[in-house]
Motif scaffolding. Structure first.
Motif, PDB file in Angstrom:
ATOM      1  N   ILE A  32       0.835  -1.212   0.000  1.00 48.46           N
ATOM      2  CA  ILE A  32       0.000   0.000   0.000  1.00 48.46           C
ATOM      3  C   ILE A  32       0.867   1.257   0.000  1.00 48.46           C
ATOM      4  CG2 ILE A  32      -1.653   1.349   1.358  1.00 48.46           C
ATOM      5  CD1 ILE A  32      -2.820  -1.389   2.276  1.00 48.46           C
ATOM      6  N   VAL A  33       1.885   1.289   0.860  1.00 44.79           N
ATOM      7  CA  VAL A  33       2.778   2.453   0.914  1.00 44.79           C
ATOM      8  C   VAL A  33       3.572   2.585  -0.380  1.00 44.79           C
ATOM      9  CG1 VAL A  33       4.809   3.414   2.068  1.00 44.79           C
ATOM     10  CG2 VAL A  33       2.908   2.539   3.424  1.00 44.79           C
ATOM     11  N   TYR A  34       3.993   1.464  -0.947  1.00 45.74           N
ATOM     12  CA  TYR A  34       4.764   1.504  -2.193  1.00 45.74           C
ATOM     13  C   TYR A  34       3.970   2.173  -3.306  1.00 45.74           C
ATOM     14  CZ  TYR A  34       7.482   0.052  -6.222  1.00 45.74           C
ATOM     15  OH  TYR A  34       8.221   0.052  -7.385  1.00 45.74           O
ATOM     16  N   PHE A  35       2.698   1.810  -3.442  1.00 44.17           N
ATOM     17  CA  PHE A  35       1.910   2.352  -4.550  1.00 44.17           C
ATOM     18  C   PHE A  35       1.322   3.731  -4.257  1.00 44.17           C
ATOM     19  CE2 PHE A  35       1.781  -2.136  -5.918  1.00 44.17           C
ATOM     20  CZ  PHE A  35       2.323  -1.944  -7.180  1.00 44.17           C
ATOM     21  N   THR A  36       1.278   4.148  -3.003  1.00 45.83           N
ATOM     22  CA  THR A  36       0.734   5.470  -2.716  1.00 45.83           C
ATOM     23  C   THR A  36       1.838   6.506  -2.539  1.00 45.83           C
ATOM     24  OG1 THR A  36       0.576   4.929  -0.358  1.00 45.83           O
ATOM     25  CG2 THR A  36      -1.402   4.605  -1.686  1.00 45.83           C
ATOM     26  N   VAL A  37       2.699   6.301  -1.576  1.00 46.05           N
ATOM     27  CA  VAL A  37       3.733   7.285  -1.249  1.00 46.05           C
ATOM     28  C   VAL A  37       5.050   6.970  -1.941  1.00 46.05           C
ATOM     29  CG1 VAL A  37       4.969   8.400   0.649  1.00 46.05           C
ATOM     30  CG2 VAL A  37       2.644   7.599   0.992  1.00 46.05           C
ATOM     31  N   GLY A  38       5.326   5.699  -2.147  1.00 43.99           N
ATOM     32  CA  GLY A  38       6.614   5.273  -2.675  1.00 43.99           C
ATOM     33  C   GLY A  38       6.918   5.733  -4.080  1.00 43.99           C
ATOM     34  N   GLN A  39       5.913   6.119  -4.826  1.00 49.11           N
ATOM     35  CA  GLN A  39       6.142   6.599  -6.187  1.00 49.11           C
ATOM     36  C   GLN A  39       6.793   7.979  -6.194  1.00 49.11           C
ATOM     37  OE1 GLN A  39       5.684   4.521  -8.708  1.00 49.11           O
ATOM     38  NE2 GLN A  39       4.951   3.025  -7.224  1.00 49.11           N
ATOM     39  N   LYS A  40       6.612   8.725  -5.088  1.00 51.51           N
ATOM     40  CA  LYS A  40       7.144  10.084  -5.022  1.00 51.51           C
ATOM     41  C   LYS A  40       8.350  10.223  -4.101  1.00 51.51           C
ATOM     42  CE  LYS A  40       2.802  10.997  -4.221  1.00 51.51           C
ATOM     43  NZ  LYS A  40       1.708  11.576  -3.528  1.00 51.51           N
ATOM     44  N   ASP A  41       8.529   9.278  -3.197  1.00 55.38           N
ATOM     45  CA  ASP A  41       9.543   9.413  -2.153  1.00 55.38           C
ATOM     46  C   ASP A  41      10.457   8.188  -2.137  1.00 55.38           C
ATOM     47  OD1 ASP A  41      11.011   9.846   0.137  1.00 55.38           O
ATOM     48  OD2 ASP A  41       9.285  10.157   1.433  1.00 55.38           O
ATOM     49  N   LYS A  42      11.749   8.408  -2.377  1.00 59.02           N
ATOM     50  CA  LYS A  42      12.716   7.308  -2.418  1.00 59.02           C
ATOM     51  C   LYS A  42      12.828   6.576  -1.089  1.00 59.02           C
ATOM     52  CE  LYS A  42      16.569   7.668  -5.377  1.00 59.02           C
ATOM     53  NZ  LYS A  42      17.879   8.249  -5.657  1.00 59.02           N
ATOM     54  N   ARG A  43      12.821   7.335  -0.019  1.00 64.47           N
ATOM     55  CA  ARG A  43      12.964   6.730   1.309  1.00 64.47           C
ATOM     56  C   ARG A  43      11.757   5.857   1.642  1.00 64.47           C
ATOM     57  NH1 ARG A  43      12.565   9.316   6.987  1.00 64.47           N
ATOM     58  NH2 ARG A  43      13.708   7.777   8.220  1.00 64.47           N
ATOM     59  N   ALA A  44      10.569   6.328   1.334  1.00 67.90           N
ATOM     60  CA  ALA A  44       9.357   5.543   1.577  1.00 67.90           C
ATOM     61  C   ALA A  44       9.349   4.300   0.697  1.00 67.90           C
ATOM     62  CB  ALA A  44       8.119   6.385   1.318  1.00 67.90           C
ATOM     63  N   ARG A  45       9.814   4.425  -0.536  1.00 68.39           N
ATOM     64  CA  ARG A  45       9.884   3.273  -1.441  1.00 68.39           C
ATOM     65  C   ARG A  45      10.851   2.225  -0.896  1.00 68.39           C
ATOM     66  NH1 ARG A  45      10.481   5.554  -6.375  1.00 68.39           N
ATOM     67  NH2 ARG A  45      12.692   5.870  -6.018  1.00 68.39           N
ATOM     68  N   PHE A  46      12.011   2.667  -0.398  1.00 66.77           N
ATOM     69  CA  PHE A  46      12.980   1.744   0.174  1.00 66.77           C
ATOM     70  C   PHE A  46      12.376   0.958   1.335  1.00 66.77           C
ATOM     71  CE2 PHE A  46      16.060   1.046   3.603  1.00 66.77           C
ATOM     72  CZ  PHE A  46      16.896   0.139   2.974  1.00 66.77           C
ATOM     73  N   HIS A  47      11.711   1.655   2.243  1.00 66.39           N
ATOM     74  CA  HIS A  47      11.124   0.982   3.402  1.00 66.39           C
ATOM     75  C   HIS A  47       9.940   0.106   3.003  1.00 66.39           C
ATOM     76  CE1 HIS A  47      13.550   2.398   6.696  1.00 66.39           C
ATOM     77  NE2 HIS A  47      13.598   3.580   6.102  1.00 66.39           N
ATOM     78  N   ALA A  48       9.182   0.518   2.001  1.00 66.73           N
ATOM     79  CA  ALA A  48       8.059  -0.299   1.546  1.00 66.73           C
ATOM     80  C   ALA A  48       8.561  -1.612   0.952  1.00 66.73           C
ATOM     81  CB  ALA A  48       7.232   0.471   0.516  1.00 66.73           C
TER      82      ALA A  48
END
Length: 107
Positions: A32-48
């Motif tokens: 969920i985080v990958y497809f919502t926030v992770g597309q815009k934020d590298k750090r969030a994508r890494f943690h997702a």
């Protein structure tokens, strides 16, 4: 699993609560985080991605240990979940922790 590899991953500013939520249900909230926030934020994508992989490892180990020793399966899954929550809490505070071995393959 207790070895800490700290690495700061650069990215945009995201609400720190997002990192804690990412590890709450591991692979599910990671997706969920990958497809919502992770597309815009590298750090969030890494943690997702790290949460997704940690969740998959937890599921695989659970299936394997179910055949060997059932109570051990629950303990291992609980320990992996607690480790994920620890990583999420540290990310919430601003410290990025890489999961040993697993995060070496994540980009």
């Amino acid at each position: 699993m207790s070895a800490k590899s700290k690495k700061s991953v650069s990215g945009d500013s995201t609400d720190n609560l997002t990192f804690l939520i990412t590890y709450l249900l591991e692979w599910l909230t990671g997706v969920i985080v990958y497809f919502t926030v992770g597309q815009k934020d590298k750090r969030a994508r890494f943690h997702a991605i790290q949460a997704i992989v940690l969740g998959i490892v937890s599921i695989v180990l659970s299936f394997i240990l179910d055949f060997v020793f059932l109570p051990l399966s629950g303990i291992v899954v609980l320990l992996i979940w607690l480790y994920g929550m620890y990583i999420g809490y540290e990310a919430y505070k601003g410290v990025d922790i890489k999961v040993p071995i697993l995060s070496d393959y994540l980009k």
